[in-house]
Scaffold this active site. Structure first.
Site, PDB file in Angstrom:
ATOM      1  N   CYS A  62      22.521  -3.059 -21.251  1.00 49.28           N
ATOM      2  CA  CYS A  62      22.330  -4.343 -20.717  1.00 49.28           C
ATOM      3  C   CYS A  62      23.591  -5.134 -20.412  1.00 49.28           C
ATOM      4  CB  CYS A  62      21.428  -5.198 -21.427  1.00 49.28           C
ATOM      5  SG  CYS A  62      19.869  -4.741 -21.788  1.00 49.28           S
ATOM      6  N   GLU A  64      24.450  -8.052 -21.428  1.00 40.47           N
ATOM      7  CA  GLU A  64      24.903  -8.814 -22.714  1.00 40.47           C
ATOM      8  C   GLU A  64      25.515  -7.967 -23.617  1.00 40.47           C
ATOM      9  OE1 GLU A  64      21.821  -8.714 -21.199  1.00 40.47           O
ATOM     10  OE2 GLU A  64      20.576 -10.297 -21.666  1.00 40.47           O
TER      11      GLU A  64
HETATM   12  N1  THU Z   1      18.771  -5.981 -18.548  1.00 42.70           N
HETATM   13  C1  THU Z   1      19.790  -6.682 -18.765  1.00 42.70           C
HETATM   14  O1  THU Z   1      21.016  -6.064 -18.396  1.00 42.70           O
HETATM   15  N2  THU Z   1      19.825  -7.837 -19.428  1.00 42.70           N
HETATM   16  C2  THU Z   1      18.553  -8.346 -19.693  1.00 42.70           C
HETATM   17  O2  THU Z   1      18.612  -9.426 -20.322  1.00 42.70           O
HETATM   18  C3  THU Z   1      17.232  -7.926 -19.468  1.00 42.70           C
HETATM   19  C4  THU Z   1      17.314  -6.303 -19.032  1.00 42.70           C
HETATM   20  C5  THU Z   1      18.560  -4.737 -17.525  1.00 42.70           C
HETATM   21  C6  THU Z   1      18.318  -3.666 -18.294  1.00 42.70           C
HETATM   22  C7  THU Z   1      18.026  -2.653 -16.842  1.00 42.70           C
HETATM   23  O3  THU Z   1      19.074  -2.028 -16.346  1.00 42.70           O
HETATM   24  C8  THU Z   1      17.338  -3.500 -15.976  1.00 42.70           C
HETATM   25  O4  THU Z   1      17.700  -4.854 -16.547  1.00 42.70           O
HETATM   26  C9  THU Z   1      15.912  -3.261 -15.898  1.00 42.70           C
HETATM   27  O5  THU Z   1      15.423  -3.681 -17.141  1.00 42.70           O
END
Ligand code: THU
Length: 142
Positions: A62, A64
């Site tokens: 993610c 973050e």
């Molecule tokens: N994702 C993030 O990068 N941060 C979040 O807070 C929620 C989910 C990404 C992971 C994945 O690449 C995409 O969003 C769909 O879940």
């Protein structure tokens, strides 16, 4: 639960703008869901992050967590706030997933603001790291 010590509205918006810019580098061919993050350090440095997906799906990182590991790997060890931006999420603000909450809770103070965007109203929402992860795991000292 430790409540948030919010960023002033203009600083929160500036950090969110940098989170949006971070999403430019998103690698998200599987979900088509671009996410960006901006991590504010104690010294004022802002470290961007974006989601980096993987063909195995489960290894996806993610935005973050990429911001956090980027900061640490560049020698920045004192994050004080984070903003998270997402492309399209009708009716909801994007909030960090459980794995990211655990990492945020280990690197940011409990009162640190997590800045999110309410995507129907555009309003910024700030919650503390502790509010997002009450009773999180702490390694017991043995
Ligand atoms: N994702 C993030 O990068 N941060 C979040 O807070 C929620 C989910 C990404 C992971 C994945 O690449 C995409 O969003 C769909 O879940």
């Amino acid at each position: 639960v430790t409540s948030v010590v919010p960023l002033p509205a203009n600083q929160a918006q500036a950090l969110m703008d940098q989170a949006e810019a971070g999403a430019y580098h998103s690698f998200s061919p599987y979900s088509q869901f671009a996410v960006g993050a901006a991590l504010l350090m104690q010294d004022g440095t802002v470290i961007p992050g974006c989601n980096v997906e993987n063909a195995s799906y489960g290894l996806t990182l993610c935005a973050e967590r990429t911001a956090l590991v980027s900061a640490i790997s560049q020698g920045h060890r004192q994050p004080v706030a984070i903003a998270v931006w997402a492309q399209i999420t009708p009716h909801h603000a994007i909030t960090p997933c459980g794995a990211c909450r655990q990492m945020l809770s280990e690197w940011l103070p409990p009162s640190a603001p997590v800045v999110m965007r309410h995507l129907t109203t555009g309003e910024l929402v700030q919650r503390s790291v502790a509010e997002l992860l009450p009773h999180g795991f702490v390694l017991p000292s043995i």
